[in-house]
Enzyme design. Sequence first.
Site, short mmCIF file in Angstrom:
data_model
loop_
_atom_site.label_atom_id
_atom_site.label_comp_id
_atom_site.label_asym_id
_atom_site.label_seq_id
_atom_site.Cartn_x
_atom_site.Cartn_y
_atom_site.Cartn_z
N ILE A 1 -34.42 45.78 83.50
CA ILE A 1 -35.28 46.44 82.73
C ILE A 1 -35.73 47.75 83.46
CG2 ILE A 1 -36.14 44.25 81.63
CD1 ILE A 1 -38.74 44.85 83.68
N ASN B 1 -38.50 41.00 93.45
CA ASN B 1 -37.15 40.06 93.06
C ASN B 1 -37.10 39.46 94.36
OD1 ASN B 1 -35.20 38.93 91.35
ND2 ASN B 1 -33.94 40.35 92.49
N HIS C 1 -33.19 37.52 95.80
CA HIS C 1 -32.13 37.51 95.83
C HIS C 1 -31.45 36.78 96.80
CE1 HIS C 1 -28.28 38.72 94.43
NE2 HIS C 1 -27.62 39.10 95.79
N ASP D 1 -30.67 45.16 92.03
CA ASP D 1 -30.53 44.49 93.57
C ASP D 1 -30.57 45.98 94.57
OD1 ASP D 1 -30.53 41.97 92.60
OD2 ASP D 1 -28.41 41.88 92.76
N GLU E 1 -35.83 30.73 100.83
CA GLU E 1 -36.45 31.29 99.61
C GLU E 1 -37.89 30.75 99.19
OE1 GLU E 1 -34.21 31.94 95.81
OE2 GLU E 1 -32.42 31.61 97.07
#
Length: 219
Positions: free
Chosen positions: A106, A118, A120, A161, A190
Amino acid sequence: MSAEFSDERSEPRRLRVVVLLSGTGRTLENLINVRASGALAIDIVRVISTRKRVRGNDIARAADIPLTIVPRRKSESPSQFSEAVLAAIRQERPDLVLMAGFLSKIAISPDLVGRVMNIHPALLPMFGGQGHYGQHVHEQVLAAGVKVTGCTVHFVDDEYDAGPIIAQACVPVHDDDDVDSLAARVFAQERELYPHAIRLFAEDRLRIDGSLVRVLPPG
């Protein structure tokens, strides 16, 4: 080689958070669990999903989190899809937007710069970019023969990314690893790293300086 995240921190403010997802929702599930433990001061005010039938939607419903579905394939153009997602975000006036297995790009509008994160499943800038997600990343890591991989939390910009890196955690790649064993080891990191980065944001300790993110000391 596991990461250790200090508990020494300033009193965080409670954040209004919107979560974006496209799949299983395991990152959303982890955030809900960490919040329930009292270790993360967030209110997840909405989940925005790009697919109608994914487990992530069920997790949102089970937690009584408002859910908005914005199907990417029904949008006439990438820009129309992006605007629909941004409109749903802005309705909630969040402090922070968290991508959690969100597979679409986006456009980050000026009012959201530095407020979209985010996570990854690799050490960016390696194994990142369009098409590098989920199990595909771990397949590429194993094929490359690298000895260390991990995960990265970064601010999101208009490229896949590519935004400024906030935090990373490393895990070893074992000779006998397959995709599933490596993925499990990375996801264990994570689960700790994303809440850690969110707490840094809540404590106002992150400063974007060009392509760098500087982490201020606590206090």
